[in-house]
Design a protein around this motif. Structure first.
Motif, PDB file in Angstrom:
ATOM      1  N   GLU A 172     -13.494   2.873   4.800  1.00 47.74           N
ATOM      2  CA  GLU A 172     -12.632   2.676   3.636  1.00 47.74           C
ATOM      3  C   GLU A 172     -11.460   1.755   3.967  1.00 47.74           C
ATOM      4  N   LYS A 176      -9.876  -1.444   2.072  1.00 51.02           N
ATOM      5  CA  LYS A 176      -8.547  -1.377   1.471  1.00 51.02           C
ATOM      6  C   LYS A 176      -7.578  -2.410   2.041  1.00 51.02           C
ATOM      7  N   LYS A 230      -1.316   2.362   3.811  1.00 51.50           N
ATOM      8  CA  LYS A 230      -2.081   2.653   2.592  1.00 51.50           C
ATOM      9  C   LYS A 230      -2.579   4.099   2.543  1.00 51.50           C
ATOM     10  N   VAL A 232      -4.973   5.634   4.128  1.00 52.66           N
ATOM     11  CA  VAL A 232      -6.428   5.816   4.098  1.00 52.66           C
ATOM     12  C   VAL A 232      -6.860   7.041   4.912  1.00 52.66           C
TER      13      VAL A 232
END
Length: 304
Positions: A172, A176, A230, A232
Motif C-alpha cells: 500500500e 500511496k 501518510k 500507512v
C-alpha cells in the motif's frame, strides 16, 4: 482434543513440533524441561491431556508459543506446537482444530483474518503491548522518512512472506507515496529478510526491510523505523491471544494459563535473541522460565 487435518490444510505432518510431558497419564509425572517450574504436584494438573497451540513462524511467535508451551508441559499437559501459515492459523483455532494461539497482531496486521474468523473463537485479550510494524533501515543510512526515499537500496524493499500484514502495508505504501511508484517489494521469508539485513549491515550497504517489533534485530543491530507521514503502517499494535470455543469447559486449567499469559517486549526479545544466537528454542524457553519463575507463577495462579 481436535487434531489438524493435515491434507486439508496442506501442511506436512512433520512440521508439528510436539512437547511430550514425562509420564503422561493420570499419575502425571514431573516434566524434565530443564526449568524449575514443575514439581510433582504441578505436573499432575494436566494429567497428560492434549493441548495444541498454533503459531505463525515469526520470531516473536516462535518465542511466545514455545514459552507458553513449556509452561503447560511443566503442568503435565501433552503439548503440540504447530507452525502454520497466517490465515491457516486463524482458521485452525476458529474451527477448533487447534486450541489457541498467542499470535494475533491487532488491529492492523491480522485485520483481514480477524474480520473473517474472530466471531468463531474466544478473544482472551492482550499478551504483549507496544508492537509495531514499518519500514526499517540501519541507522547509518541518511534517510528518516518514507517520503524522503528516492534511489536508496536500488529502489528495493526486502519483505517477508506474502500475505503478512507488514507486506500488505508495504504494498500500500508503494501506491500511496508518489516517490515510491517505481520501487519494488521483494517478498521472501522472515529468515531470509534477517539474513539479508545482517549481510548488508556487515558490509555497510543500504537496505530497507519490512520490520516489526518486538524483534531480536533491534537488540542486535542499530536500526530505525522510517517515519510514515501518510500513516500507512498504522499505530502501535498489540499481540493478542485467541482460543477455540469450548476450551474453557474442556480444559479449564490450561485455559486459565493461556488466558493469564502476558509479558513485555524485553521478555520476548531476550528469548528471541537467545534463539538467534544459537540456543535451541526449547532450551531458550526453559531458561527464560527458570529465570522468571515469579512471572510464570502469576500465569499459573489458580490452577487446580
Amino acid at each position: 482434543m481436535f487434531k489438524l487435518n493435515w491434507k486439508r490444510l496442506g501442511i506436512a505432518a512433520g512440521l508439528s513440533l510436539s512437547l511430550f510431558a514425562a509420564g503422561c497419564g493420570s499419575d502425571g509425572g514431573s516434566g524434565d524441561s530443564g526449568s524449575e517450574g514443575g514439581s510433582d504436584d504441578a505436573a499432575k494438573v494436566g494429567e497428560g491431556k492434549e493441548v495444541e497451540l498454533a503459531y505463525v513462524e515469526w520470531d516473536t511467535e516462535v518465542a511466545s508459543t514455545h514459552v507458553l508451551g513449556e509452561v503447560l508441559k511443566n503442568l503435565g499437559y501433552d503439548v503440540t506446537l504447530t507452525p502454520l501459515d497466517n490465515t491457516v492459523m486463524w482458521e485452525a483455532v476458529a474451527n477448533g482444530e487447534a486450541d489457541a494461539m498467542v499470535a494475533a497482531w491487532l488491529p492492523g496486521t491480522h485485520a483481514t483474518q480477524y474480520e473473517e474468523y474472530a466471531d468463531q473463537m474466544v478473544e482472551l485479550g492482550v499478551n504483549l503491548e507496544g508492537a509495531k510494524i514499518g519500514a526499517v533501515v540501519p541507522k547509518y543510512m541518511d534517510v528518516n522518512s518514507l517520503a524522503d526515499l528516492d534511489s536508496q537500496a536500488d529502489k528495493t524493499i526486502t519483505g517477508i512472506e506474502p500475505g503478512a500484514g507488514v507486506v500488505a502495508a508495504t504494498e500500500e505504501a508503494l501506491k500511496k507515496y508518489e516517490n515510491l511508484s517505481d520501487w519494488e517489494l521483494k517478498t521472501s521469508s522472515s529468515g531470509a529478510m534477517a539474513t539479508a539485513l545482517g549481510e548488508a549491515i556487515e558490509n555497510k550497504e543500504e537496505i530497507i526491510v519490512t520490520g516489526w517489533s518486538p524483534h531480536w534485530k533491534f537488540q542486535k543491530y542499530d536500526l530505525k523505523y522510517l517515519k510514515d507521514p501518510k500513516g500507512v503502517y498504522g499505530d502501535a499494535e498489540t499481540i493478542e491471544t485467541m482460543a477455540r470455543k469450548g476450551l474453557k469447559e474442556d480444559l479449564p486449567n490450561a485455559y486459565k494459563v493461556i488466558d493469564a499469559f502476558k509479558w513485555s517486549s524485553a521478555d520476548i526479545e531476550s528469548v528471541m535473541l537467545s534463539i538467534q544466537n544459537g540456543t535451541p528454542v526449547e532450551e531458550a524457553a526453559a531458561t527464560w522460565i527458570k529465570e522468571n519463575q515469579d512471572k510464570v507463577d502469576e500465569w499459573t495462579s489458580g490452577v487446580e
